[in-house]
Write an enzyme that holds these catalytic residues in place. Sequence first.
Site, PDB file in Angstrom:
ATOM      1  N   ASN A 174      15.809 -17.579  -5.343  1.00 43.84           N
ATOM      2  CA  ASN A 174      16.375 -16.883  -4.181  1.00 43.84           C
ATOM      3  C   ASN A 174      15.402 -15.764  -3.775  1.00 43.84           C
ATOM      4  OD1 ASN A 174      17.789 -14.881  -2.695  1.00 43.84           O
ATOM      5  ND2 ASN A 174      19.720 -15.802  -3.293  1.00 43.84           N
ATOM      6  N   HIS A 227      15.460 -10.872  -1.641  1.00 43.24           N
ATOM      7  CA  HIS A 227      15.084  -9.467  -1.839  1.00 43.24           C
ATOM      8  C   HIS A 227      13.622  -9.172  -1.529  1.00 43.24           C
ATOM      9  CE1 HIS A 227      19.093  -8.601  -2.628  1.00 43.24           C
ATOM     10  NE2 HIS A 227      19.161  -9.341  -3.721  1.00 43.24           N
ATOM     11  N   HIS A 233      19.985 -16.491   1.670  1.00 41.19           N
ATOM     12  CA  HIS A 233      21.329 -16.165   2.166  1.00 41.19           C
ATOM     13  C   HIS A 233      21.167 -15.406   3.483  1.00 41.19           C
ATOM     14  CE1 HIS A 233      25.470 -14.115   1.094  1.00 41.19           C
ATOM     15  NE2 HIS A 233      25.465 -14.673   2.296  1.00 41.19           N
ATOM     16  N   ARG A 282      22.869 -13.384   5.794  1.00 38.94           N
ATOM     17  CA  ARG A 282      24.148 -12.657   5.839  1.00 38.94           C
ATOM     18  C   ARG A 282      24.491 -12.294   7.267  1.00 38.94           C
ATOM     19  NH1 ARG A 282      25.792 -10.566   0.455  1.00 38.94           N
ATOM     20  NH2 ARG A 282      27.448  -9.554   1.611  1.00 38.94           N
ATOM     21  N   ARG A 319      21.044  -8.155   6.584  1.00 38.23           N
ATOM     22  CA  ARG A 319      20.449  -7.045   5.832  1.00 38.23           C
ATOM     23  C   ARG A 319      19.144  -7.434   5.149  1.00 38.23           C
ATOM     24  NH1 ARG A 319      24.855  -6.465   1.008  1.00 38.23           N
ATOM     25  NH2 ARG A 319      26.223  -6.275   2.797  1.00 38.23           N
ATOM     26  N   GLU A 355      22.456 -20.421   1.798  1.00 37.91           N
ATOM     27  CA  GLU A 355      23.723 -19.777   1.421  1.00 37.91           C
ATOM     28  C   GLU A 355      24.335 -19.155   2.657  1.00 37.91           C
ATOM     29  OE1 GLU A 355      22.613 -18.370  -3.125  1.00 37.91           O
ATOM     30  OE2 GLU A 355      23.055 -16.864  -1.593  1.00 37.91           O
ATOM     31  N   THR A 390      27.204 -10.684  -3.449  1.00 39.62           N
ATOM     32  CA  THR A 390      28.369 -11.567  -3.453  1.00 39.62           C
ATOM     33  C   THR A 390      29.199 -11.306  -4.710  1.00 39.62           C
ATOM     34  OG1 THR A 390      26.854 -13.132  -2.449  1.00 39.62           O
ATOM     35  CG2 THR A 390      29.040 -13.948  -3.007  1.00 39.62           C
ATOM     36  N   GLU A 427      28.950 -24.220  -7.444  1.00 36.26           N
ATOM     37  CA  GLU A 427      28.083 -23.263  -8.132  1.00 36.26           C
ATOM     38  C   GLU A 427      28.997 -22.244  -8.797  1.00 36.26           C
ATOM     39  OE1 GLU A 427      24.465 -22.019  -6.354  1.00 36.26           O
ATOM     40  OE2 GLU A 427      24.531 -20.034  -7.305  1.00 36.26           O
ATOM     41  N   HIS A 449      23.918 -16.038 -10.271  1.00 38.24           N
ATOM     42  CA  HIS A 449      24.243 -14.632 -10.028  1.00 38.24           C
ATOM     43  C   HIS A 449      24.012 -13.785 -11.263  1.00 38.24           C
ATOM     44  CE1 HIS A 449      25.699 -11.128  -7.993  1.00 38.24           C
ATOM     45  NE2 HIS A 449      25.645 -11.842  -6.886  1.00 38.24           N
TER      46      HIS A 449
HETATM   47  N1  PXP Z   1      23.835 -17.953  -6.136  1.00 37.10           N
HETATM   48  C1  PXP Z   1      24.571 -17.431  -5.129  1.00 37.10           C
HETATM   49  C2  PXP Z   1      25.603 -18.294  -4.494  1.00 37.10           C
HETATM   50  C3  PXP Z   1      24.355 -16.123  -4.647  1.00 37.10           C
HETATM   51  O1  PXP Z   1      25.111 -15.623  -3.658  1.00 37.10           O
HETATM   52  C4  PXP Z   1      23.318 -15.363  -5.237  1.00 37.10           C
HETATM   53  C5  PXP Z   1      23.019 -13.989  -4.721  1.00 37.10           C
HETATM   54  O2  PXP Z   1      22.642 -14.069  -3.397  1.00 37.10           O
HETATM   55  C6  PXP Z   1      22.565 -15.944  -6.270  1.00 37.10           C
HETATM   56  C7  PXP Z   1      22.860 -17.230  -6.711  1.00 37.10           C
HETATM   57  C8  PXP Z   1      21.444 -15.218  -6.927  1.00 37.10           C
HETATM   58  O3  PXP Z   1      21.917 -14.090  -7.605  1.00 37.10           O
HETATM   59  P1  PXP Z   1      20.891 -13.042  -8.178  1.00 37.10           P
HETATM   60  O4  PXP Z   1      20.110 -12.522  -6.997  1.00 37.10           O
HETATM   61  O5  PXP Z   1      21.755 -12.023  -8.804  1.00 37.10           O
HETATM   62  O6  PXP Z   1      20.007 -13.760  -9.140  1.00 37.10           O
END
Ligand code: PXP
Length: 253
Positions: free
Chosen positions: A9, A12, A45, A47, A51, A75, A106, A156, A199
């Site tokens: 992901n 960030h 994602h 959003r 952001r 996402e 999330t 998931e 997550h």
């Molecule tokens: N899976 C989903 C569905 C998420 O919403 C997120 C966070 O955007 C992640 C995985 C990844 O989480 P993390 O950034 O905490 O590794």
Amino acid sequence: MNNLRLGVNIDHVATIRNARGASYPEPARAAELALAAGADGITAHLREDRRHISDADIEVLAALCLKRGKPLNFEMAVTDEMLGIALSHRPRAACLVPERREEVTTEGGLNIVAGHNHIAPAVQKLRDAGSRVSLFIDADPVQIRASAEIGAQVVELHTGAYCDAFRAGEADRAEAILARLRDGAALAGQLGLEVHAGHGIDYATVTPIAAIPELAELNIGHFLIGEAIFIGLTGAIQRMRALMDAARTEAAA
Ligand code: PXP
């Protein structure tokens, strides 16, 4: 045991870019590096408040993943706006997540039972467009069964509570949540769902999670992007991949 894929992901990277209102660092560059380092797909994602990831990022990431033959896991909240964007890109994978404007990340899973009437048509439209639909849920048997009934191909499982408890040193609580994740993955597998997890996963928490045999994919973002500051994105992904592979090998032995 399944092969365990890693979806990286890159949200960030966009968070850092947006903190300055600059044009860099570019999420697409991170996506290129992540795929070269062994990621099996890219997760982003978009959003509602934009952001981090922007609409333009999604355009670029969709084209990049298509070119590289790797899935973009989009996402999205279950809103008409996001559905319109997803249907215009037809991502290989779409993961429906709950979204609240005031949350930092999330916070929990989707409530498939309460939200059935607006989630069911979204699942159908995305499936009709050729996306594999995943629902981001807590490892609750009621939500898992509802996900299968609503027509999703994937669930998931939210690992945030487990990772938080583990990091807080609350060993008993962490073990209880992990047991729930294991049971949830087994139930989802029995119902014919592909099982993903994500997550809050870091180097320490990835090992017990990756050992859950039904899991086919982990989606990891925040920790990898943070770790990249210290050792680089390539090294961070390679180390995570190695830990995942070792957990799998050990669990199969
Ligand atoms: N899976 C989903 C569905 C998420 O919403 C997120 C966070 O955007 C992640 C995985 C990844 O989480 P993390 O950034 O905490 O590794």
